[in-house]
Motif scaffolding. Sequence first.
Motif, short mmCIF file in Angstrom:
data_model
loop_
_atom_site.label_atom_id
_atom_site.label_comp_id
_atom_site.label_asym_id
_atom_site.label_seq_id
_atom_site.Cartn_x
_atom_site.Cartn_y
_atom_site.Cartn_z
N ILE A 12 0.85 -1.18 0.00
CA ILE A 12 0.00 0.00 0.00
C ILE A 12 0.89 1.24 0.00
CG2 ILE A 12 -0.19 -0.03 2.51
CD1 ILE A 12 -3.01 1.11 2.22
N HIS A 13 0.58 2.17 -0.88
CA HIS A 13 1.23 3.48 -0.89
C HIS A 13 0.28 4.41 -0.17
CE1 HIS A 13 2.89 7.25 -2.19
NE2 HIS A 13 3.86 6.64 -2.87
N THR A 14 0.57 4.68 1.09
CA THR A 14 -0.40 5.39 1.94
C THR A 14 -0.65 6.83 1.49
OG1 THR A 14 1.36 5.92 3.51
CG2 THR A 14 0.03 3.95 3.95
N ALA A 15 0.37 7.52 1.00
CA ALA A 15 0.17 8.91 0.60
C ALA A 15 -0.77 9.02 -0.61
CB ALA A 15 1.51 9.57 0.29
N SER A 75 -10.89 5.10 0.47
CA SER A 75 -11.46 6.39 0.90
C SER A 75 -11.66 6.44 2.42
CB SER A 75 -12.77 6.66 0.18
OG SER A 75 -13.71 5.64 0.49
N ASP A 76 -11.72 5.27 3.07
CA ASP A 76 -11.88 5.22 4.52
C ASP A 76 -10.54 5.25 5.25
OD1 ASP A 76 -14.65 5.07 4.34
OD2 ASP A 76 -14.60 2.89 4.18
N TYR A 77 -9.44 5.19 4.51
CA TYR A 77 -8.11 5.18 5.12
C TYR A 77 -7.81 6.55 5.73
CZ TYR A 77 -3.07 5.32 5.57
OH TYR A 77 -1.81 5.48 6.05
N LEU A 89 -2.93 -11.09 5.30
CA LEU A 89 -2.66 -11.92 4.14
C LEU A 89 -3.43 -13.22 4.33
CD1 LEU A 89 -1.14 -12.58 1.52
CD2 LEU A 89 0.75 -13.40 2.95
N ASP A 90 -4.42 -13.45 3.50
CA ASP A 90 -5.24 -14.66 3.57
C ASP A 90 -4.95 -15.49 2.33
OD1 ASP A 90 -7.25 -16.60 3.42
OD2 ASP A 90 -8.78 -15.27 4.26
N LEU A 91 -4.05 -16.46 2.46
CA LEU A 91 -3.68 -17.27 1.31
C LEU A 91 -4.77 -18.26 0.91
CD1 LEU A 91 0.12 -17.78 1.93
CD2 LEU A 91 -0.99 -16.31 0.24
N GLY A 92 -5.68 -18.57 1.84
CA GLY A 92 -6.82 -19.42 1.50
C GLY A 92 -7.73 -18.73 0.48
N GLU A 93 -7.92 -17.42 0.67
CA GLU A 93 -8.73 -16.62 -0.24
C GLU A 93 -7.88 -15.95 -1.32
OE1 GLU A 93 -12.11 -16.25 -0.35
OE2 GLU A 93 -12.17 -17.81 1.19
N GLY A 94 -6.57 -15.87 -1.10
CA GLY A 94 -5.68 -15.21 -2.05
C GLY A 94 -5.77 -13.70 -2.01
N THR A 95 -6.00 -13.13 -0.81
CA THR A 95 -6.20 -11.69 -0.70
C THR A 95 -5.25 -11.05 0.31
OG1 THR A 95 -7.89 -12.01 1.01
CG2 THR A 95 -8.66 -11.83 -1.28
N LEU A 96 -5.01 -9.76 0.11
CA LEU A 96 -4.30 -8.92 1.06
C LEU A 96 -5.25 -7.76 1.39
CD1 LEU A 96 -1.68 -8.27 2.62
CD2 LEU A 96 -1.00 -6.87 0.65
N SER A 97 -5.60 -7.65 2.68
CA SER A 97 -6.56 -6.63 3.12
C SER A 97 -5.91 -5.67 4.09
CB SER A 97 -7.76 -7.30 3.80
OG SER A 97 -8.41 -8.17 2.90
N ALA A 98 -6.48 -4.45 4.15
CA ALA A 98 -5.98 -3.41 5.05
C ALA A 98 -6.98 -3.17 6.17
CB ALA A 98 -5.75 -2.12 4.27
N PHE A 99 -6.43 -2.86 7.37
CA PHE A 99 -7.22 -2.59 8.57
C PHE A 99 -6.70 -1.35 9.26
CE2 PHE A 99 -7.74 -7.01 7.75
CZ PHE A 99 -8.97 -7.36 8.24
N GLN A 100 -7.61 -0.61 9.89
CA GLN A 100 -7.24 0.49 10.78
C GLN A 100 -8.17 0.46 11.96
OE1 GLN A 100 -7.18 4.23 8.60
NE2 GLN A 100 -4.99 4.37 8.95
N GLN A 128 -10.66 -2.28 12.35
CA GLN A 128 -11.75 -2.44 11.38
C GLN A 128 -11.17 -2.65 9.98
OE1 GLN A 128 -15.13 -2.42 12.29
NE2 GLN A 128 -14.13 -2.53 14.29
N ARG A 129 -11.78 -3.55 9.25
CA ARG A 129 -11.34 -3.83 7.89
C ARG A 129 -11.72 -2.68 6.97
NH1 ARG A 129 -13.29 -6.52 3.26
NH2 ARG A 129 -11.67 -7.75 2.22
N LEU A 130 -10.74 -2.14 6.25
CA LEU A 130 -11.01 -1.09 5.27
C LEU A 130 -11.41 -1.68 3.93
CD1 LEU A 130 -7.99 1.29 5.97
CD2 LEU A 130 -10.35 1.56 6.74
#
Length: 135
Positions: free
Chosen positions: A44-47, A70-72, A83-94, A97-99
């Motif tokens: 993730i490029h936060t800026a 937009s919620d970041y 990192l959920d390799l079962g689903e093959g996803t990378l998710s962000a949280f703050q 809470q899941r963004l």
Amino acid sequence: VIRPLPGWEKRGLICFSPTSHELFQDLQNVRTDRWEGDVHFCCIHTALRLCLWSVWMDEYAKGTNWVGSSDYDKNSNTLGMLLDLGEGTLSAFQNGQRLGTLKDGLAGEYCWFAGFCGAGDLSIERGYHVDISKP
């Protein structure tokens, strides 16, 4: 996340970025059979609120918008990643809470990497205090 790069810690690099054009061929050369799928790094490029990723087949990393960006809150000093390799996803949280999902289609072996431009402190910690129910 990034594919494991055995021995790269001994290269004495002052700076490392998986988007570096100078390292493109070297990154291609360390490919192994354990690299499944076609996403070889994702961050993730936060800026810019973008997800940067690459197949290391193209010269440039791709920057894509992600649902939830937009919620970041860029003023927050904590960002969680799942990192959920079962689903093959990378998710962000703050704030627990899941963004949203940064990238899907991840498969195979990955390890964590982190960095930023400028000064500050950074750490990677293992934790499970998140609400994964929000899409």
